[in-house]
Scaffold this motif. Sequence first.
Motif, mmCIF file in Angstrom:
data_model
loop_
_atom_site.group_PDB
_atom_site.id
_atom_site.type_symbol
_atom_site.label_atom_id
_atom_site.label_comp_id
_atom_site.label_asym_id
_atom_site.label_seq_id
_atom_site.Cartn_x
_atom_site.Cartn_y
_atom_site.Cartn_z
ATOM 1 N N TYR A 190 -7.554 65.833 52.886
ATOM 2 C CA TYR A 190 -6.574 66.880 53.188
ATOM 3 C C TYR A 190 -7.326 68.159 53.553
ATOM 4 O O TYR A 190 -8.541 68.270 53.353
ATOM 5 C CB TYR A 190 -5.620 67.108 52.012
ATOM 6 N N ASP B 26 3.108 59.676 47.536
ATOM 7 C CA ASP B 26 3.349 60.603 48.640
ATOM 8 C C ASP B 26 2.250 60.625 49.689
ATOM 9 O O ASP B 26 2.392 61.301 50.711
ATOM 10 C CB ASP B 26 3.533 62.028 48.094
ATOM 11 N N VAL B 27 1.136 59.932 49.447
ATOM 12 C CA VAL B 27 0.040 59.968 50.416
ATOM 13 C C VAL B 27 0.401 59.142 51.653
ATOM 14 O O VAL B 27 1.265 58.254 51.599
ATOM 15 C CB VAL B 27 -1.280 59.452 49.802
ATOM 16 N N VAL B 28 -0.263 59.448 52.765
ATOM 17 C CA VAL B 28 -0.018 58.768 54.031
ATOM 18 C C VAL B 28 -1.257 57.943 54.384
ATOM 19 O O VAL B 28 -2.342 58.498 54.563
ATOM 20 C CB VAL B 28 0.263 59.785 55.156
ATOM 21 N N ARG C 19 1.643 70.272 53.189
ATOM 22 C CA ARG C 19 0.478 69.528 53.668
ATOM 23 C C ARG C 19 0.587 68.053 53.301
ATOM 24 O O ARG C 19 1.135 67.696 52.260
ATOM 25 C CB ARG C 19 -0.801 70.101 53.051
ATOM 26 N N LYS C 20 0.036 67.216 54.144
ATOM 27 C CA LYS C 20 -0.019 65.787 53.884
ATOM 28 C C LYS C 20 -1.417 65.394 53.414
ATOM 29 O O LYS C 20 -2.412 65.910 53.914
ATOM 30 C CB LYS C 20 0.338 64.978 55.144
ATOM 31 N N TYR D 251 -9.229 60.062 49.629
ATOM 32 C CA TYR D 251 -8.102 60.887 50.038
ATOM 33 C C TYR D 251 -8.646 62.062 50.854
ATOM 34 O O TYR D 251 -9.703 62.614 50.538
ATOM 35 C CB TYR D 251 -7.346 61.424 48.827
ATOM 36 N N GLU E 62 -3.925 62.299 53.284
ATOM 37 C CA GLU E 62 -4.151 60.990 53.882
ATOM 38 C C GLU E 62 -4.972 60.111 52.960
ATOM 39 O O GLU E 62 -5.831 60.590 52.232
ATOM 40 C CB GLU E 62 -4.871 61.150 55.227
#
Length: 267
Positions: free
Chosen positions: A205, A65-67, A258-259, A203, A261
């Motif tokens: 956020y 699910d990470v961008v 929330r995303k 990561y 990254e």
Amino acid sequence: MAFHLAVYVTGLVLLLASPLTGQSQEIPFGYSGVKGPDKWGSLNPHYSTCSAGKQQSPVNIANDDVVSNSKLGSLDMDYNSANATLINNGFNIGMLFGNDIGELIADEEIYYLKQMHWHTPSEHTINGIRYPVELHLVHVADDGKVLMVAILYQYGNPDPLIEEIKSYLDQLAKEKCSADEEIHIPVESVKSNNIERDTSKYYRYIGSLTIPPCTEDVTWYILGKVVEISKGQIDAMKALMDSEYKNNARPIQPLNGRKIELYEDGH
């Protein structure tokens, strides 16, 4: 000789660079029972964000699910060797630094390393996996913004940082500390290169502090490389804590849209 200092939890909030410093008194919190994480928001009006906030930490990081965001760039962590103060504040073990330890540059802004502390087990999880230890490096910018770098640990070889401060941890073990007190022990010249860190993958956020008052708008960087720590080192650190705080990880919080990254060098 250890320097023993008893303070209310207000001092502990100050240590975590919270905007709530200056409160006359705060309420001790715990990790189970009537003071546990699901009750934090009702312990004190100043803790209401712990239950009402929508950007809370920690979170689970699901790789599916990470961008990916290649524009984030590597974190520039420029630390010096410097004196520190080893602290047992009742609910975790940490080190407080002066103004000469160094800085981190992220998003073209300078953040200064103020303190570090350990959680057992880890607070953040990756694909649902919870690691034995998580180290938080707490940074603060001149405008008060808080940036946290989290390093996850798995069982393996001894961690060089904990190995370096072992004699000071032994001193700390001779002191008793309750949840509303601090014990301070001066540490001479912590070698910054013993803080194992690899910023080629991380990561990112937006979240919160993971203890009351759970202040939001904290930028989190969770480093992708899991480093090693020995079981003996973990056991020694947990032995310093009261039974209620030996497991001092807040449960996973919902993302609420929330995303997260992902940055990987070369990708």
